[in-house]
Design an enzyme around this catalytic site. Sequence first.
Site, mmCIF file in Angstrom:
data_model
loop_
_atom_site.group_PDB
_atom_site.id
_atom_site.type_symbol
_atom_site.label_atom_id
_atom_site.label_comp_id
_atom_site.label_asym_id
_atom_site.label_seq_id
_atom_site.Cartn_x
_atom_site.Cartn_y
_atom_site.Cartn_z
ATOM 1 N N TYR A 47 0.847 -1.197 0.000
ATOM 2 C CA TYR A 47 0.000 0.000 0.000
ATOM 3 C C TYR A 47 0.878 1.242 0.000
ATOM 4 C CZ TYR A 47 -5.031 -0.239 0.133
ATOM 5 O OH TYR A 47 -6.332 -0.329 -0.247
ATOM 6 N N GLU A 49 -0.624 4.787 -0.543
ATOM 7 C CA GLU A 49 -1.442 5.994 -0.789
ATOM 8 C C GLU A 49 -0.599 7.239 -0.579
ATOM 9 O OE1 GLU A 49 -4.959 5.849 1.621
ATOM 10 O OE2 GLU A 49 -5.949 4.432 0.279
ATOM 11 N N ASP A 193 -5.895 13.754 -25.417
ATOM 12 C CA ASP A 193 -5.895 12.358 -24.984
ATOM 13 C C ASP A 193 -5.181 11.585 -26.088
ATOM 14 O OD1 ASP A 193 -6.428 9.694 -24.588
ATOM 15 O OD2 ASP A 193 -8.498 9.993 -23.944
ATOM 16 N N THR A 219 -3.066 6.377 -22.232
ATOM 17 C CA THR A 219 -2.923 5.042 -21.668
ATOM 18 C C THR A 219 -1.475 4.625 -21.910
ATOM 19 O OG1 THR A 219 -3.629 4.047 -23.749
ATOM 20 C CG2 THR A 219 -5.313 4.320 -22.055
ATOM 21 N N LYS A 222 -1.261 0.769 -25.289
ATOM 22 C CA LYS A 222 -1.605 0.625 -26.714
ATOM 23 C C LYS A 222 -0.312 0.676 -27.533
ATOM 24 C CE LYS A 222 -6.312 2.375 -26.146
ATOM 25 N NZ LYS A 222 -6.478 3.125 -24.888
ATOM 26 N N ARG A 228 -1.377 -2.252 -18.756
ATOM 27 C CA ARG A 228 -2.629 -1.469 -18.772
ATOM 28 C C ARG A 228 -2.532 -0.364 -17.727
ATOM 29 N NH1 ARG A 228 -6.650 -2.766 -21.528
ATOM 30 N NH2 ARG A 228 -5.936 -4.393 -22.896
HETATM 31 N N1 DSN Z 1 -9.584 3.274 -26.002
HETATM 32 C C1 DSN Z 1 -10.546 2.284 -26.381
HETATM 33 C C2 DSN Z 1 -10.060 1.539 -27.583
HETATM 34 O O1 DSN Z 1 -9.569 2.214 -28.428
HETATM 35 O O2 DSN Z 1 -10.172 0.317 -27.743
HETATM 36 C C3 DSN Z 1 -11.006 1.535 -25.265
HETATM 37 O O3 DSN Z 1 -11.460 2.417 -24.284
#
Ligand code: DSN
Length: 426
Positions: A47, A49, A193, A219, A222, A228
């Site tokens: 933990y 925090e 984003d 993210t 990808k 993730r």
């Molecule tokens: N970002 C999405 C995708 O492109 O698959 C999922 O939230």
Amino acid sequence: MIRDTRIFELINKEDRRQIEGLELIASENFVSDQVMEAMGSCLTNKYAEGYPGKRYYGGCQFIDEVELLAIERVKRLFNAEWANVQPHSGAQANAAVMLALLKPGDVFMGLDLSHGGHLTHGSHVNYSGILYKPVAYKVNEDSALLDYDGMEEMAVKEKPRLIIAGGSAYSRDWDYKRMREIADKTGALLMADIAHPAGFIATGILNHPFPHCHIVTSTTHKTLRGPRGGVILMGSDFVNPWGLKTPKGNEKMMSQILDSAVFPGIQGGPLEHVIASKAVAFQEALSDSYREYMLQVKSNAAVMAGAFTEKGYKVVSGGTDNHSMLVDLRTKVPDLTGKVVENTLVKADITVNKNMAPFDDRSPFQTSAIRLGTPAITTRGMQEADMVGIVDLIDEVIMNISDEKIIAGVKQKVNEMMDSFPRYAW
Ligand code: DSN
């Protein structure tokens, strides 16, 4: 301890599915062994925090070093002045930014979900559309390219507090400079984003959102090829010229306001095993070989889009600048939905996802398009010549959608082909 055989049996099945199949989901990738190792480490037990040096738990001396390394590496990767690596996902990163910048009911602008936007950019079923007041800009009906003039007109009229650049199914580059001009003209903040094109931005292959965007979210799993998770970044705009306040009413630096929005605003304990894994992925992405990989992802996608066009399919916007493409099925097979094509391709061990085309006349559950991307197959070592063969196989399935024998034959060809491309070959 009793071994949980059922769960490990299912994990093994998923492992085989990944190894034997063609993974064409634009938002997926295969991480390296060391990214996986860090994620499966003892750090999951801890933990922590708070933030490095300011934790609510003892024993964080090593965790602190891990998190600081992740921050330092991601800042270097994106030329950022500040980073928060704790968001559990891109959706969490976006939620934190909105909590920091908007009050319930505030107007913000994002790309229409059915034109390539993302759920968290204002969908009525998402917190972003439930708590705030989204207005959606769109792509041009003829070109399927972003309509920046329409965006400007809308911003002048609606006076959004925040404008979001970025989406999940837009295969062209973004003009962040133009969007900043629109934001400045209308008094909005600009957030990008970059979840999808992050790898291209990190390697200088596509436009960089800094210095134009006040805030960037992404993210990490990808094109970036990490675990993730999510991140929030800032360039030189972190001094809070807008007088934004924390929930306690204090006017602080933007960085402090965003940190507070992540924790304790929307999250509790950070996933330090994932943060360690992010740090490994950021280090990998700083290498020359990662840039070569991203160039190959882009080249593969361009060849794949060209091969679909050759076969008589309509590729939305006529091609791609990045790793992804939307194939509108209506020109070649108007009776087939994205849903039917997605489900049938799965039988041939080819994974894509159904997706709305801009101005689609079908629902999001049926759709008229499929979305494909090249990050995962490029990680497996596939190159331009392989893309043509892949499109041949997809076309064979689509043109024989009810012929189980032909589909089984394609599956066998896919499995044999993937045998030559090990999942962790790099
Ligand atoms: N970002 C999405 C995708 O492109 O698959 C999922 O939230």
